[in-house]
Design a protein around this motif. Structure first.
Motif, mmCIF file in Angstrom:
data_model
loop_
_atom_site.group_PDB
_atom_site.id
_atom_site.type_symbol
_atom_site.label_atom_id
_atom_site.label_comp_id
_atom_site.label_asym_id
_atom_site.label_seq_id
_atom_site.Cartn_x
_atom_site.Cartn_y
_atom_site.Cartn_z
ATOM 1 N N ALA A 127 15.043 1.635 -2.734
ATOM 2 C CA ALA A 127 14.915 0.209 -3.026
ATOM 3 C C ALA A 127 13.729 -0.394 -2.275
ATOM 4 O O ALA A 127 12.972 -1.201 -2.838
ATOM 5 C CB ALA A 127 16.202 -0.517 -2.654
ATOM 6 N N GLU A 128 13.540 -0.005 -1.013
ATOM 7 C CA GLU A 128 12.396 -0.509 -0.239
ATOM 8 C C GLU A 128 11.084 -0.054 -0.854
ATOM 9 O O GLU A 128 10.137 -0.839 -0.971
ATOM 10 C CB GLU A 128 12.472 -0.019 1.208
ATOM 11 C CG GLU A 128 13.491 -0.736 2.034
ATOM 12 C CD GLU A 128 13.520 -0.217 3.457
ATOM 13 O OE1 GLU A 128 12.554 0.456 3.883
ATOM 14 O OE2 GLU A 128 14.517 -0.478 4.146
ATOM 15 N N THR A 135 10.455 -2.024 -4.049
ATOM 16 C CA THR A 135 10.005 -3.381 -3.744
ATOM 17 C C THR A 135 8.544 -3.377 -3.324
ATOM 18 O O THR A 135 7.755 -4.215 -3.772
ATOM 19 C CB THR A 135 10.870 -3.984 -2.612
ATOM 20 O OG1 THR A 135 12.236 -3.949 -3.016
ATOM 21 C CG2 THR A 135 10.456 -5.397 -2.308
ATOM 22 N N ARG A 136 8.177 -2.427 -2.502
ATOM 23 C CA ARG A 136 6.786 -2.324 -2.063
ATOM 24 C C ARG A 136 5.868 -2.011 -3.242
ATOM 25 O O ARG A 136 4.777 -2.572 -3.362
ATOM 26 C CB ARG A 136 6.668 -1.239 -0.997
ATOM 27 C CG ARG A 136 5.406 -1.348 -0.186
ATOM 28 C CD ARG A 136 5.338 -0.348 0.938
ATOM 29 N NE ARG A 136 6.566 -0.244 1.675
ATOM 30 C CZ ARG A 136 7.131 0.908 2.039
ATOM 31 N NH1 ARG A 136 6.563 2.049 1.729
ATOM 32 N NH2 ARG A 136 8.263 0.920 2.708
ATOM 33 N N MET A 155 6.417 -2.770 -6.412
ATOM 34 C CA MET A 155 6.327 -3.958 -7.256
ATOM 35 C C MET A 155 5.377 -4.986 -6.651
ATOM 36 O O MET A 155 4.615 -5.636 -7.375
ATOM 37 C CB MET A 155 7.716 -4.566 -7.459
ATOM 38 C CG MET A 155 8.604 -3.724 -8.351
ATOM 39 S SD MET A 155 10.279 -4.339 -8.494
ATOM 40 C CE MET A 155 10.011 -5.872 -9.335
ATOM 41 N N ARG A 156 5.408 -5.111 -5.338
ATOM 42 C CA ARG A 156 4.490 -6.038 -4.671
ATOM 43 C C ARG A 156 3.039 -5.601 -4.891
ATOM 44 O O ARG A 156 2.167 -6.429 -5.170
ATOM 45 C CB ARG A 156 4.802 -6.095 -3.179
ATOM 46 C CG ARG A 156 4.159 -7.260 -2.483
ATOM 47 C CD ARG A 156 4.545 -7.359 -1.013
ATOM 48 N NE ARG A 156 5.970 -7.231 -0.807
ATOM 49 C CZ ARG A 156 6.530 -6.448 0.098
ATOM 50 N NH1 ARG A 156 5.778 -5.702 0.885
ATOM 51 N NH2 ARG A 156 7.837 -6.375 0.244
#
Length: 196
Positions: free
Chosen positions: A147-148, A151-152, A154-155
């Motif tokens: 998940a981390e 998220t990274r 996607m950023r």
């Protein structure tokens, strides 16, 4: 015999001797390169922690009914991970010398990424965890880690799309500006032609 040195080593040696490289531009460039290098190393070490997590989960699956000692697990992790092999060796050495919980803090000290802190916490509790429970812990760790990373990612994708959108908007603006200049210039040429 000539000793091979890297450019960074020669630059640091030169800066230390004569102070030639002490300008602000070199410092800021060095800081930016250093930050980029740390980020790349951090990502590489995170991947290695991910691989160690998978190895630990596989060990727990294979030894499902048998308890595993921390020594055995650290030795297996040492064999399976080249970049982190020395770190695991240091942890194993400190663990065998009786440092207990403090030995596992070496992972986060030597690999200062968030995933290393969580993984070292799991390793510190490994003697008290049943292999069946360890599988559950490792799956939860994998989900959190994934998940981390998502998220990274996607950023990063958002940042790239913003840059692409900005570049496309600038190109469209340049084309419109060019069209406007050509139309105005043609009108001006026509008016000048009528005047003379």
């Amino acid at each position: 015999m000539k000793i091979r040195t890297t450019f960074g080593f020669r630059a640091r040696r030169l800066a230390g001797r004569s102070g030639l490289l002490r300008t602000e531009t070199v410092k800021t460039t060095g800081i930016r390169l250093s930050a980029l290098w740390k980020r790349l190393q951090g990502e590489r070490l995170e991947r290695e922690i991910w691989n160690s997590c998978i190895v630990l989960k596989n060990l727990a699956i294979v030894h499902r009914g048998q308890p595993m000692s921390c020594d055995f697990i650290l030795e297996q992790l040492m064999e399976c991970s080249r970049p982190l092999g020395n770190v695991y060796a240091d942890i194993l050495s400190a663990y065998r010398s009786g440092k207990g919980e403090e030995a596992f803090d070496l992972l986060y000290i030597q690999v200062p990424v968030k995933a290393a802190r969580y993984f070292s916490f799991i390793l510190s509790r490994i003697d008290r965890i049943d292999p069946i429970e360890l599988i559950g812990h490792m799956e939860a760790f994998e989900e959190t880690f994934a998940a981390e990373r998502m998220t990274r990612g996607m950023r990063r994708a958002e940042q790239r799309s913003l840059i692409t959108t900005t570049a496309a908007t600038a190109a469209v603006f340049a084309v419109l500006l060019n069209f406007t200049v050509v139309v105005v210039l043609m009108d001006a040429m026509r008016l000048l032609g009528q005047a003379f």
